[in-house]
Design a protein around this motif. Sequence first.
Motif, PDB file in Angstrom:
ATOM      1  N   GLU A 159      45.235  33.549  37.070  1.00 57.94           N
ATOM      2  CA  GLU A 159      45.497  34.960  37.410  1.00 57.94           C
ATOM      3  C   GLU A 159      44.749  35.380  38.676  1.00 57.94           C
ATOM      4  N   ASP A 160      43.538  34.808  38.853  1.00 51.58           N
ATOM      5  CA  ASP A 160      42.758  35.217  40.036  1.00 51.58           C
ATOM      6  C   ASP A 160      42.934  34.232  41.188  1.00 51.58           C
TER       7      ASP A 160
ATOM      8  N   ASN B 227      45.896  36.594  45.169  1.00 49.58           N
ATOM      9  CA  ASN B 227      45.754  37.884  44.483  1.00 49.58           C
ATOM     10  C   ASN B 227      44.452  38.607  44.842  1.00 49.58           C
ATOM     11  N   TYR B 228      43.584  37.956  45.606  1.00 52.79           N
ATOM     12  CA  TYR B 228      42.281  38.540  45.930  1.00 52.79           C
ATOM     13  C   TYR B 228      42.407  39.928  46.542  1.00 52.79           C
TER      14      TYR B 228
ATOM     15  N   SER C 121      44.413  42.266  46.162  1.00 56.36           N
ATOM     16  CA  SER C 121      44.724  43.385  45.270  1.00 56.36           C
ATOM     17  C   SER C 121      43.579  43.676  44.286  1.00 56.36           C
ATOM     18  N   MET C 122      42.502  42.868  44.358  1.00 53.84           N
ATOM     19  CA  MET C 122      41.371  43.063  43.430  1.00 53.84           C
ATOM     20  C   MET C 122      40.383  44.094  43.940  1.00 53.84           C
ATOM     21  N   SER C 123      39.611  44.632  42.983  1.00 53.39           N
ATOM     22  CA  SER C 123      38.566  45.595  43.360  1.00 53.39           C
ATOM     23  C   SER C 123      37.398  44.833  43.988  1.00 53.39           C
TER      24      SER C 123
ATOM     25  N   LYS D  22      35.240  43.171  41.363  1.00 50.90           N
ATOM     26  CA  LYS D  22      35.805  41.911  40.858  1.00 50.90           C
ATOM     27  C   LYS D  22      35.569  40.790  41.881  1.00 50.90           C
ATOM     28  N   LEU D  23      35.762  41.121  43.158  1.00 57.99           N
ATOM     29  CA  LEU D  23      35.559  40.126  44.221  1.00 57.99           C
ATOM     30  C   LEU D  23      34.094  39.690  44.275  1.00 57.99           C
TER      31      LEU D  23
ATOM     32  N   LYS E  87      34.536  44.782  51.091  1.00 56.79           N
ATOM     33  CA  LYS E  87      35.720  44.056  50.602  1.00 56.79           C
ATOM     34  C   LYS E  87      36.234  43.089  51.673  1.00 56.79           C
TER      35      LYS E  87
END
Length: 194
Positions: free
Chosen positions: A154-155, A159-160, A162-164, A167-168, A185
Amino acid sequence: NLMLPKEETYLSTKKELLETISGLLGGRVAEVLKFGEMTTGAHNDFEKATKIARAMVTEYGMSSLGPVQFEQQSGGSVFLGRDYNKSKNFSDAVALEIDQEVRKIISEQYEVTKKIISENMDLLNLIANALLEHETITKEQIDYLVENGHMPEEDKTDNYESMSTTKLREIAKEKGIKNYSKMSKAELLKELDV
């Protein structure tokens, strides 16, 4: 003057129809191989497969009975047509030959499908488990499963973005990136090589 399709077109169409039949039989074959029994689940697909085989024999001349059209559609598509939509112009002896040809096409494709599924049972289980977990999976995910033996994480890298940031930062920490807690970010994405 009846226009017959070119040989290549005819052959590729026949091949496509046989592959469609094989695909439709897949559910039934998988059931039998996996559980050793048949359920009503594959009934509809089986019916469709038989209709295609019958059309190949009676309308498209794609069997050893040759290029004779025994039945003609009078409205409605071949896959939806019922017998009362067709005009019959053959004897009972020919009807028996037609049934035998239809049965031959179905049983041959059943064997083809059985061979394919038997040789790919691990993949079938893999896809079945992925479906239990995800409900629907895309063609790309199936291709990935075939290649890698597991679902794309999933990660994944793509997809990075679109992550917060939080989360990153967690991912950066796991990957041992220094000073992750102070990064923006954009800097995190750069460090994670996106």
